[in-house]
Design a protein around this motif. Structure first.
Motif, PDB file in Angstrom:
ATOM      1  N   SER A 197      34.164  50.985  49.403  1.00  8.14           N
ATOM      2  CA  SER A 197      34.975  50.676  48.227  1.00  8.14           C
ATOM      3  C   SER A 197      35.489  51.940  47.545  1.00  8.14           C
ATOM      4  O   SER A 197      36.587  51.950  46.984  1.00  8.14           O
ATOM      5  CB  SER A 197      34.164  49.839  47.238  1.00  8.14           C
ATOM      6  N   TRP A 247      28.314  49.547  50.924  1.00  9.41           N
ATOM      7  CA  TRP A 247      29.573  48.975  50.454  1.00  9.41           C
ATOM      8  C   TRP A 247      30.243  49.922  49.465  1.00  9.41           C
ATOM      9  O   TRP A 247      31.481  49.984  49.379  1.00  9.41           O
ATOM     10  CB  TRP A 247      29.348  47.613  49.783  1.00  9.41           C
ATOM     11  N   ARG A 269      34.520  43.556  46.630  1.00  5.20           N
ATOM     12  CA  ARG A 269      34.000  44.493  45.635  1.00  5.20           C
ATOM     13  C   ARG A 269      34.996  45.599  45.299  1.00  5.20           C
ATOM     14  O   ARG A 269      35.020  46.098  44.175  1.00  5.20           O
ATOM     15  CB  ARG A 269      32.688  45.101  46.138  1.00  5.20           C
ATOM     16  N   THR A 270      35.797  45.982  46.271  1.00  2.00           N
ATOM     17  CA  THR A 270      36.795  47.023  46.016  1.00  2.00           C
ATOM     18  C   THR A 270      37.710  46.613  44.875  1.00  2.00           C
ATOM     19  O   THR A 270      37.975  47.400  43.959  1.00  2.00           O
ATOM     20  CB  THR A 270      37.624  47.298  47.287  1.00  2.00           C
ATOM     21  N   TRP A 330      39.121  52.524  46.097  1.00  8.87           N
ATOM     22  CA  TRP A 330      39.429  52.837  44.692  1.00  8.87           C
ATOM     23  C   TRP A 330      40.323  54.062  44.581  1.00  8.87           C
ATOM     24  O   TRP A 330      41.264  54.081  43.786  1.00  8.87           O
ATOM     25  CB  TRP A 330      38.141  53.066  43.904  1.00  8.87           C
ATOM     26  N   SER A 377      33.855  45.519  52.463  1.00  6.94           N
ATOM     27  CA  SER A 377      33.687  45.495  51.001  1.00  6.94           C
ATOM     28  C   SER A 377      34.999  45.183  50.289  1.00  6.94           C
ATOM     29  O   SER A 377      35.275  45.705  49.201  1.00  6.94           O
ATOM     30  CB  SER A 377      33.134  46.838  50.512  1.00  6.94           C
TER      31      SER A 377
END
Length: 344
Positions: free
Chosen positions: A119, A115, A163-164, A123, A160
């Motif tokens: 991510s 993940w 979480r990103t 980002w 993901s």
């Protein structure tokens, strides 16, 4: 003086990166024990209050100067290749060597630790998209997005996605982090206070925090998936951000500023990160945990995780695994130029 501080900053963050990968390996190694040993449960929860936020923070810091242009594009291409390679390898081993059942394998569902790669792309792209905004606005906006993403009605693990956005603030903070300001602020006295606060947090978790819902610490689920449909569920994430910021800042006190062997090991943490999952999976499938019933055995497990972290960060591992861990992307660029009719 400025060059010296830049060098000191690189040294400190390399040290921090290796210490963090140690906690990542330890956290994953002890996870099967947290339901039977309160000490391991407390250690696990304590680690999860800081290790991924700080890992994303360090990743943002090292993205300085390499977010745009050819360097930034090459990095994105390499991350994409890493994801495809290891998503394929882990899935292939699950289906053949480990013969695991009822696991959904898809490039849209990052496999365990992968993940982070999915991510990382997000980002970088999101930070690029906010580059015209001031650092303060970028951080504020990323915090708002991290809270709001929990309200979406979707599977947070898909590419993901959750979480990103949940960890985006830590990437942005790391990207804009000023090491000279940090050095001036983080005096010896404050370092002692921070170390004490970090140790105190572990004690508090051990005594009263074992019922902490772990799902919130993972950042991979929406509020609905976490069992909260209240309109104010975002307040829990805001509180969690506060805990992570305090725990992460306090943990920085344990990281040495001086250059050492730790610094050199910190240059190869990517190898530990991508390869240690095979060891964790093998340990789980081998029945190793059925023999661990005493704290002394658990401590031996942690010692083993530390030794394996050091082993995977050795130059010989990089020499062997370099083509897979850091795959070349020049062929993709040449293929692109050929497809567009540009000179090679």
């Amino acid at each position: 003086m400025e060059k010296t501080l830049v060098k000191q900053g690189e040294t400190y963050f390399l040290n921090l990166r290796f210490v963090l990968i140690l906690t990542v390996f330890i956290g994953n190694a002890i996870e099967p024990l947290i339901r039977q040993m309160d000490g391991m449960h407390a250690l696990y929860l304590w680690i999860f209050t800081f290790h991924m936020p700080l890992f994303v923070f360090v990743t943002g810091y090292f993205a300085k100067g390499g977010l745009r242009g050819a360097k930034g594009r090459n990095t994105l291409l390499q991350i994409g290749l890493q994801y495809i390679i290891f998503q394929s390898l882990y899935s292939f081993l699950d289906l053949t060597f480990f013969q695991l059942q009822n696991i959904h394998h898809s490039f849209f569902a990052p496999y365990l630790l992968l993940w982070f790669l999915a991510s990382h792309v997000g980002w970088r792209l999101l930070t690029l998209g906010m580059h015209k905004l001031s650092p303060a606005v970028q951080i504020t906006l990323s915090l708002i997005l991290g809270v709001l993403v929990g309200y979406l009605r979707l599977d947070g693990a898909w590419l993901s996605f959750s979480r990103t956005f949940v960890y985006l603030p830590f990437f942005v903070i790391g990207y804009h982090f000023s090491f000279p300001t940090f050095v001036q602020f983080f005096t010896k006295q404050k370092k002692k206070i921070a170390a004490a606060a970090s140790a105190l947090l572990f004690i508090i978790i051990a005594l009263w925090g074992l019922r902490m819902p772990e799902g919130w610490l993972f950042g991979s689920m929406t509020y609905l998936q976490l069992g909260h449909q209240e309109w104010y569920a975002g307040l829990y994430r805001i509180a969690l951000y506060g805990l992570q910021l305090i725990s992460g800042a306090a943990f920085l006190a344990w990281v040495p500023f001086r250059e050492s062997q730790l610094t050199d090991l910190g240059r190869r943490t990517l190898y530990v990160f991508l390869l240690h999952g095979f060891i964790i999976r093998l340990a789980a499938m081998s029945g190793l945990y059925s023999y661990i019933h005493h704290p002394a055995a658990a401590l031996l497990l942690i010692a083993g995780a530390i030794l394996l972290t050091i082993a995977l960060a050795q130059p010989v591992v990089r020499k062997i695994a370099h083509p897979v861990i850091e795959p070349p992307v020049t062929w993709i660029i040449r293929l692109e130029r050929f497809a567009l009719g540009r000179p090679l």
